[in-house]
Design an enzyme around this catalytic site. Structure first.
Site, PDB file in Angstrom:
ATOM      1  N   LYS A 182       0.860  -1.187   0.000  1.00 33.45           N
ATOM      2  CA  LYS A 182       0.000   0.000   0.000  1.00 33.45           C
ATOM      3  C   LYS A 182       0.891   1.230   0.000  1.00 33.45           C
ATOM      4  CE  LYS A 182      -1.703   2.849   2.843  1.00 33.45           C
ATOM      5  NZ  LYS A 182      -1.764   4.057   1.968  1.00 33.45           N
ATOM      6  N   GLU A 258      10.420   1.636  10.436  1.00 37.90           N
ATOM      7  CA  GLU A 258      11.386   2.735  10.367  1.00 37.90           C
ATOM      8  C   GLU A 258      10.577   4.002  10.519  1.00 37.90           C
ATOM      9  OE1 GLU A 258      13.130   5.891   8.819  1.00 37.90           O
ATOM     10  OE2 GLU A 258      13.302   4.678   7.006  1.00 37.90           O
ATOM     11  N   CYS A 292      13.377  11.330   7.013  1.00 38.97           N
ATOM     12  CA  CYS A 292      13.486  10.941   8.416  1.00 38.97           C
ATOM     13  C   CYS A 292      14.917  11.020   8.914  1.00 38.97           C
ATOM     14  CB  CYS A 292      12.936   9.532   8.611  1.00 38.97           C
ATOM     15  SG  CYS A 292      13.727   8.316   7.532  1.00 38.97           S
TER      16      CYS A 292
END
Length: 490
Positions: A182, A258, A292
């Protein structure tokens, strides 16, 4: 190999379910917009919970026969995918620019890293070896086998959609698993349907890969809280990741997470100043800070603080901003209005808390100016939160001990960097910062396909890349053979 067009006009209005492109029919549609122009470049179907069920069922049916394929067959599919990516390089770069606002520097780096993930994955079918172990029981043989886990669910983000989808999908397929992917609703093409095109052309069997675009609020729970997958790979915010982990664990599904970061760039009094600024500019402003592992806080020793702030601000003020399809652009658009507004709010609140805007602070549409903030402390909004934008808060410190305390004063522990010409000093600081990855005399934006990637604390669970992802996507089975009659006590 089938030569498929990959332009935005190539007809992306379908799901890829069980090896078939399934028309949108009466499903809702997701408008895919160029974040720079806000023009619609495509529409894709919004998948439903029924689509998720069908995808997982097909994956479960297809996985066993796929796992029985010899390693050269599975490696062959990955190698064909590498060839496809190479042959369609320019089209993929264009899609990344138009859908995710990626500048030329960022999209090229993303494509190279994704290819590296594929190249690493091509070796996995030949690395799934087991072992023999001596037994404490006379006449017994122990065999430990490495096997695929079965079905892997993947929820990928919008910031590096092609790379961060590929790093989970390619190893999972290579190790004999089936996958349901997804992608983020902002990047359903480069994070999802593009991978379906690639692996279909590469010859992956029907059902081994399904791609279900959809809004997280509508099908995210169905993906994460499903009884079929044995591993759920998620990349995204800590808040959503914690929810995903709870849902996966409820089905004894392994969450591979993560999550967010609040990464520091520590500049000691012994740093080479220009080198530290070079790293600070790249680590803060690549892809508008939407990573990130980007620098969230610059911790600079008070002896170098004023010079560092001045040099960083000068460099930031001269970064070209605008259309990501222009090869000279470094700062492109933020992905959408809500993300932009959050970044601007962090800047405004931090100024109200006493910080100074050295450069930037404004915006033109979704292009936020590269912003440097001085007189910042660790508790101000742009420092204590993961701002996820082109913002560089610079915090002074007086000693190595203080730098370490500031660095660790966060729920996150993903990446970081330390600059010092005294490598003993740099190594001591790096060793004491609580983070899964840290880089000396560099910056935090590093990802190598063969090196473990992941965080500590609330930055995630597990590791991607190399042997680490091989461990995540496989399980071991102990088989013993009693070759001689065994004497039992009763």
């Amino acid at each position: 190999m089938t030569d498929l067009p990959l332009s935005p006009e190539s007809g992306w209005n379908a799901l890829y379910l069980a090896g078939e492109w399934t028309a949108a029919d009466d499903r809702d549609s997701i408008s895919v917009e160029n974040p720079y122009t806000r023009e619609e470049i495509a529409t894709v179907p919004a998948g439903t919970e029924a689509d998720v069920d069908r995808a997982y069922e097909a994956a479960a049916e297809a996985q066993a026969s796929w796992a029985r394929q010899p390693p050269q067959a599975r490696a062959g599919v990955i190698s064909a995918a590498i060839e496809f990516v190479r042959d369609h390089r320019d089209e993929i770069l264009e899609l990344l620019a138009l859908e995710s606002g990626s500048t030329a520097v960022k999209s090229t780096a993303e494509l190279q890293t994704a290819r590296g993930m594929l190249q690493q994955a091509a070796s996995y079918p030949f690395r799934m070896d087991g072992e023999h172990a001596d037994s404490i029981v006379p006449g017994k043989e122990n065999v430990v086998e490495r096997r695929p886990v079965g079905v892997v669910g993947v929820i990928s983000p919008w910031n590096f959609p092609f790379h961060l989808s590929m790093r989970a999908v390619a190893p999972a397929i290579a190790t004999g698993n089936a996958v349901v992917l997804k992608p983020a609703s902002s990047t359903p093409i480069t994070g999802g349907l593009l991978l379906a095109r690639i692996f279909e052309a590469a010859g992956v069997p029907e059902g081994v890969l399904s791609v279900v675009p959809g809004r997280g609020s509508e099908i995210g729970d169905a993906i994460a809280d499903h009884e079929v997958p044995r591993v759920l790979a998620f990349t995204g915010s800590t808040e959503i990741g914690q929810r995903v982990a709870r849902q996966a664990a409820g089905n004894c599904t392994l969450p591979a997470l993560e999550l967010g970061g609040n990464n520091v760039h520590v500049v000691t009094e012994n740093a080479a100043l220009e080198r530290a600024v070079d790293g600070g500019v790249f680590g803060s402003f690549l892809h508008q800070g939407q990573a990130c592992i980007s620098i969230n806080r610059h911790l600079v020793h008070e002896e170098l603080y004023d010079d560092y702030v001045g040099m960083l601000a000068d460099r930031a003020a001269n970064l070209p901003t605008g259309d990501p399809t222009d090869e000279d652009t470094i700062i492109g658009p933020i992905i959408d209005e809500s993300q932009r507004d959050r970044i601007l709010e962090y800047i405004q609140t931090t100024v109200e808390e006493g910080a100074t805007v050295e450069t930037g602070g404004g915006h033109d549409g979704l292009v936020v100016e590269p912003t440097v903030l001085s007189d910042v402390d660790n508790d101000m909004a742009a420092a204590c939160n993961e701002h996820f934008g082109p913002v560089a808060p610079v915090i002074p410190y007086a000693s190595d001990t203080e730098a370490i305390e500031l660095a660790n004063d966060t729920i996150h522990g993903l990446s970081g960097s330390v600059h010092s010409e005294d490598l003993d000093q740099a190594r001591t600081i790096a060793d004491r910062i609580e983070t899964g990855m840290i880089h000396i005399n560099d910056q935090p934006m590093n990802d190598e396909p063969h090196v473990p990637f992941g965080g500590m604390k609330q930055s995630g669970l597990g590791r991607y890349n190399g042997e680490s992802i091989l461990d995540e996507l496989t399980t071991t089975k102990w088989l013993s053979i009693q070759r001689e009659p065994r004497k039992y006590p009763f």
